[in-house]
Design an enzyme around this catalytic site. Structure first.
Site, PDB file in Angstrom:
ATOM      1  N   GLU A 150      -7.067 -13.907   8.557  1.00 33.02           N
ATOM      2  CA  GLU A 150      -6.057 -14.342   9.519  1.00 33.02           C
ATOM      3  C   GLU A 150      -6.080 -13.514  10.801  1.00 33.02           C
ATOM      4  O   GLU A 150      -5.048 -13.055  11.287  1.00 33.02           O
ATOM      5  CB  GLU A 150      -4.663 -14.304   8.874  1.00 33.02           C
ATOM      6  N   ASP A 193      -1.837 -19.507  -1.352  1.00 34.92           N
ATOM      7  CA  ASP A 193      -0.870 -18.635  -0.688  1.00 34.92           C
ATOM      8  C   ASP A 193       0.551 -18.846  -1.206  1.00 34.92           C
ATOM      9  O   ASP A 193       1.350 -19.502  -0.542  1.00 34.92           O
ATOM     10  CB  ASP A 193      -0.914 -18.926   0.830  1.00 34.92           C
ATOM     11  N   GLU A 229       8.889 -16.947   0.852  1.00 38.89           N
ATOM     12  CA  GLU A 229       8.298 -17.531   2.062  1.00 38.89           C
ATOM     13  C   GLU A 229       8.163 -19.055   2.001  1.00 38.89           C
ATOM     14  O   GLU A 229       8.642 -19.759   2.892  1.00 38.89           O
ATOM     15  CB  GLU A 229       6.929 -16.893   2.313  1.00 38.89           C
TER      16      GLU A 229
HETATM   17  C1  GCV Z   1       1.367 -10.821   6.242  1.00 44.10           C
HETATM   18  C2  GCV Z   1       0.543 -15.725   4.583  1.00 44.10           C
HETATM   19  C3  GCV Z   1       1.767 -15.427   5.381  1.00 44.10           C
HETATM   20  C4  GCV Z   1       1.527 -14.346   6.402  1.00 44.10           C
HETATM   21  C5  GCV Z   1       1.007 -13.109   5.670  1.00 44.10           C
HETATM   22  C6  GCV Z   1      -0.254 -13.505   4.922  1.00 44.10           C
HETATM   23  C7  GCV Z   1      -0.767 -12.363   4.085  1.00 44.10           C
HETATM   24  O1  GCV Z   1      -0.408 -16.358   5.375  1.00 44.10           O
HETATM   25  O2  GCV Z   1       2.218 -16.586   5.979  1.00 44.10           O
HETATM   26  O3  GCV Z   1       2.729 -14.078   7.061  1.00 44.10           O
HETATM   27  O4  GCV Z   1       0.774 -12.054   6.553  1.00 44.10           O
HETATM   28  O5  GCV Z   1       0.024 -14.566   4.048  1.00 44.10           O
HETATM   29  O6  GCV Z   1      -0.446 -12.349   2.905  1.00 44.10           O
HETATM   30  O7  GCV Z   1      -1.477 -11.513   4.589  1.00 44.10           O
END
Ligand code: GCV
Length: 843
Positions: free
Chosen positions: A302, A383, A411
């Site tokens: 990411e 995720d 989340e």
């Molecule tokens: C901390 C997901 C979440 C992100 C998070 C990522 C991760 O994509 O939406 O906010 O980033 O996971 O676990 O690194």
């Protein structure tokens, strides 16, 4: 005055704001009857202030004082009368050499408890274990059990960490805590470590009481500035407030820090100057924090930098840190959440699959990692979805230890604005048998290190508490944090057993309170799955914005890879080997064969593994599409019952928490309908297949706002279309025009529940007033962004859609129903529809 006295007598805490969570030490029923079975003094062995044995002594005094009103003294040697003796095994054996033989074997952090006629012996394998033993004893007596018992308790795994995704700086996309719904960071503010770390200490206390031994305080999307000398000093202050509770500090690193902070022209993990730079960092951190737990690293994921930027392997990256930590005894948790969110192409490549990434990247590296590297693997391959199969990567690492990453912060599961008790989901995952080499291989046996014999294994939980006194933004959500710690210590515990303990400690002993909380909690995950995403299609939330409300269309057509591949006739990811992405083949043969075959794939993961027509028959005999419709109706109907169940508790728990929870449950009930209608509408629209029961798209009690007589309001087409009943809502003509929407009711005279669906955007605080025959029924403000911690949204969509219900309103046939909306800021007082519901009906 009388009521204050009464409160004192029954031992009710006055301010039940949630801060003390399950460590309230509220007076147990009939406390005075048990005094004879309790110790009269506490003896701490080799206690040093600021370390866990000393803390344990203090907790015993506070706990027994609060729970039973008995004042204890702390002594260094044995006083007269019954005592609670607490210390390490070695300190105890030093004083009583002959006792050594009778003591059990304890592993690191384990404890031994012996309760006999008011005398209590609490021994830890180390100081932390002694504190855990003291907390355990207090928890048992807080539940009203003062009988004699002996217990040896060892943790199932050594790594029991929590991660906080706290940012150094507020603002930006994620604010103070990424995916945090309980307020600002308790650690950081304005780029620095907070001066006042009281909350950090209180957090450590809560965590110690459930066996957590380390906290990574900063976000995995790490800011390199965490490593400036000033911030390292700040980290040392955090470690200082953790230490009395035996909680160690961990730090997330930015892989490019040598360049970003150190001024080097590279961050290549094999470059000598980079290696030296990181060694300097480790040495400097350990100079300040000799007991630091270690690091957490998110790399090449990411947008985060990592070793692959230099064509180095993930092992090269992890080992770089591992080697610098080794002399200091630290470990590194290296995340397996590695994937490329930029190049995945759904249209061009039927075989492209984000789920494949972790195994693709880590395969072949198992024997390449240093022995202080642990791979931190999210429970599922995508995720933190409402339903995922266990990540196959757990079966590929036999030499290198793994931790399972669970998410306490919700989340994708309602962001604490929806109650979802997660222990049942975690239990299912932990109990899943991956059949490595055709032998029993449950996930829990892998992360305990028992299945493959690794030393460093365990659990990592993303918690994201904040400055809110409820910690997570919701009182009920705290059962998830409690359950996480309990399962990390002992995954054999049951979801209901853990809940029972938590409820007693948090809300007391009332049977009705227990029955209600158990029913709501145990039905909450199935209900949420029913109304958010069925058959393994994942949580159909808006993945491009807040990950909160419904937006099924957002899953596809972008490189994030959370695809459903839904078209007009078919849906689901083909992850078979014979025709799909091949993901099923990443499992050991028995499991691979099960998922490869549509007949043996469980219904709840059907669309995770197979691409099928909407008319595909499930094992239940229903078609996929009818299952979607039915499940969404069922789940949202269950959410309505949570409100009525909770209302039974009025007067049986304190008003503060009663109201706080009620507000959320009412909101959830309304938002579950938004979920239901959006998802059903979306797939009805795509497939063109009607609901056999005729519910989808037919809402006989609704009056669409755009069909009312409008003044100052205008019709507005909502995007995504399914987030509005009839695809439209009304908004005020300008930012300052007051809007009215009026209609004549055609229903027979009687009492009705009037429900107004509106949108509460984070751009202002509009007000709405509802009138029947010019009499005000009620008034409300669009201020959910202050009441709920869930991701704020500036749009009219599934995130902001909400419902306000007025119950039992008398109307006549022909009554005038009017809503007046006053815009505020950029929020144009949007209204979707009004339901005029015969009492007992919900739509
Ligand atoms: C901390 C997901 C979440 C992100 C998070 C990522 C991760 O994509 O939406 O906010 O980033 O996971 O676990 O690194």
């Amino acid at each position: 005055m009388r009521s204050l006295l009464w409160l004192a007598v029954v031992g009710l805490a006055v301010a039940e704001d949630g801060l003390a969570a399950w460590l309230r030490y509220a007076r147990v029923p009939s406390a005075s009857r048990h005094l004879g079975k309790l110790p009269s003094a506490v003896v701490t062995l080799n206690a040093t202030k600021g370390y866990p044995v000393h803390t344990a002594g203090q907790e015993l005094v506070d706990g027994i004082g609060g729970l039973f009103g008995k004042k204890l003294t702390v002594a260094k040697s044995k006083p007269k009368g019954t005592t609670a003796t607490v210390g390490t095994v070695s300190a105890y054996v030093d004083k009583n050499p002959s006792a050594a033989k009778g003591l059990p074997d304890l592993v690191e952090d384990g404890f031994y408890l012996k309760i006999s006629k008011g005398n209590v012996l609490i021994l830890g394998q180390n100081e932390r274990g002694a504190l855990y033993g003291a907390f355990h004893y207090l928890s048992v007596i807080a539940q009203g059990n003062v009988s004699d018992f002996t217990l040896t308790s060892n943790p199932d795994a050594p790594v029991r960490w929590v991660n906080q995704w706290d940012n150094m700086q507020d603002g930006g996309t994620h604010g103070s805590v990424e995916r945090g719904y309980g307020g600002d960071s308790i650690f950081f503010w304005d780029g620095h470590i907070r001066e006042d770390l009281t909350r950090a200490g209180q957090y450590a206390r809560l965590l110690a009481s459930i066996g957590i031994n380390a906290v990574v305080a900063n976000n995995v999307n790490a800011n390199a500035s965490i490593l400036t000398p000033e911030n390292m000093d700040g980290l040392a202050r955090i470690a200082d407030v953790f230490r009395p509770y035996g909680v160690q500090l961990g730090v997330s690193l930015n892989f490019a820090a040598p360049q970003l902070l150190g001024g080097l022209d590279t961050f290549d993990p094999l470059d000598k100057t980079v290696v030296n730079w990181w060694q300097g960092i480790a040495d400097n951190l350990y100079k300040r924090i000799p007991d630091m737990a270690g690091y957490l690293v998110k790399a090449n994921s990411e947008g985060q930098p990592g070793p692959m930027t230099y064509n180095r392997t993930l092992a090269d990256g992890a080992n770089l840190f591992a080697r610098t930590l080794k002399p200091h005894g630290g470990i590194i948790l290296f995340r397996a959440f590695v994937y490329d969110h930029r190049s995945l192409n759904q249209t061009l490549d039927w075989k492209a699959d984000r789920a494949n990434a972790a195994v693709d990247y880590f395969d072949g590296l198992d024997d390449k990692f240093e022995d202080n590297v642990v791979i931190q693997i999210k429970y599922g391959p995508i995720d933190f979805q409402v339903r995922e199969p266990v990540s196959p990567l757990f079966t590929h690492l036999r030499r290198t230890g793994a931790t399972v990453e669970l998410q306490i912060t919700q989340e994708y599961l309602g962001q604490q604005a929806h109650v979802v008790y997660l222990a049942p989901m975690w239990k299912e995952l932990l109990d899943f048998d991956l059949r490595v080499d055709s032998k029993p291989s449950t996930l829990k046996s892998i992360v305990s290190g028992k299945r493959f014999g690794q030393k460093l294994t365990g659990y990592a939980g993303v918690v994201n508490v904040g400055t809110n006194t409820t910690w997570l933004g919701s009182h009920l959500a705290m059962s998830n944090l409690y359950a996480y710690g309990k399962l990390a210590w002992d995954p054999e515990q049951t979801s209901t057993g853990i809940l029972k303990e938590w409820t007693t400690l948090t809300f007391g002993h009332d049977k009705l309170v227990h029955d209600v909380i158990t029913k709501i909690s145990m039905e909450s995950w199935p209900a949420y799955e029913d109304y958010s995403g069925n058959l393994g299609i994942q949580t159909l939330t808006d993945i491009l914005l807040g990950h909160y409300g419904p937006n099924p269309g957002s899953q596809d057509g972008n490189p994030w890879g959370q695809w459903t591949r839904a078209d007009d006739d078919t849906i689901g990811m083909d992850r078979t080997v014979w025709n799909g992405t091949g993901f099923a083949g990443q499992y050991p043969p028995e499991i691979a064969a099960m998922y490869e075959n549509i007949e043996t794939t469980p219904d709840n993961l059907l669309l995770w593994f197979h691409h099928v027509p909407y008319t595909q028959k499930l094992k239940s005999g229903k078609t996929v599409i009818q299952h979607f419709y039915d499940a969404h109706y069922k789940g949202s109907a269950t959410a309505q019952t949570f409100v009525t169940l909770w209302e039974k508790l009025k007067g049986r728990i304190d008003k503060e928490r009663y109201e706080h929870v009620l507000f959320r449950l009412i909101y959830q009930a309304g938002h579950s309908l938004v979920w239901r209608d959006s998802v059903n509408q979306f797939y009805f629209n795509k497939s063109g297949i009607p609901d056999e029961l005729g519910r989808v798209g037919n809402h006989k009690y609704r009056i669409e706002a755009e069909e009312m007589e409008l003044k100052g309001y205008k019709s507005y087409r909502v995007s995504p279309f399914e987030a509005a009943s009839g695809y439209h809502c009304v908004v005020t003509e300008t930012n300052s025009t007051v809007g009215t929407a009026t209609t004549k009711l055609k229903v027979p005279s009687g009492k009705y529940d009037l429900a107004v669906n509106y949108y509460d955007m984070a751009l202002g605080n509009s007000t709405w007033e509802l009138f029947v025959d010019r009499k005000l029924v009620g008034k409300w403000k669009g201020d959910l962004e202050y009441e709920l911690g869930r991701a704020p949204s500036p749009y009219i969509d599934g995130q902001t859609a909400a419902r306000k219900t007025f119950r039992g309103v008398r109307v006549k046939k022909g009554s005038e129903l009017k809503v007046v909306g006053r815009p505020d800021g950029l929020e144009p007082a949007p209204i979707d529809y009004i339901s005029v519901l015969p009492e007992g009906t919900v739509d």
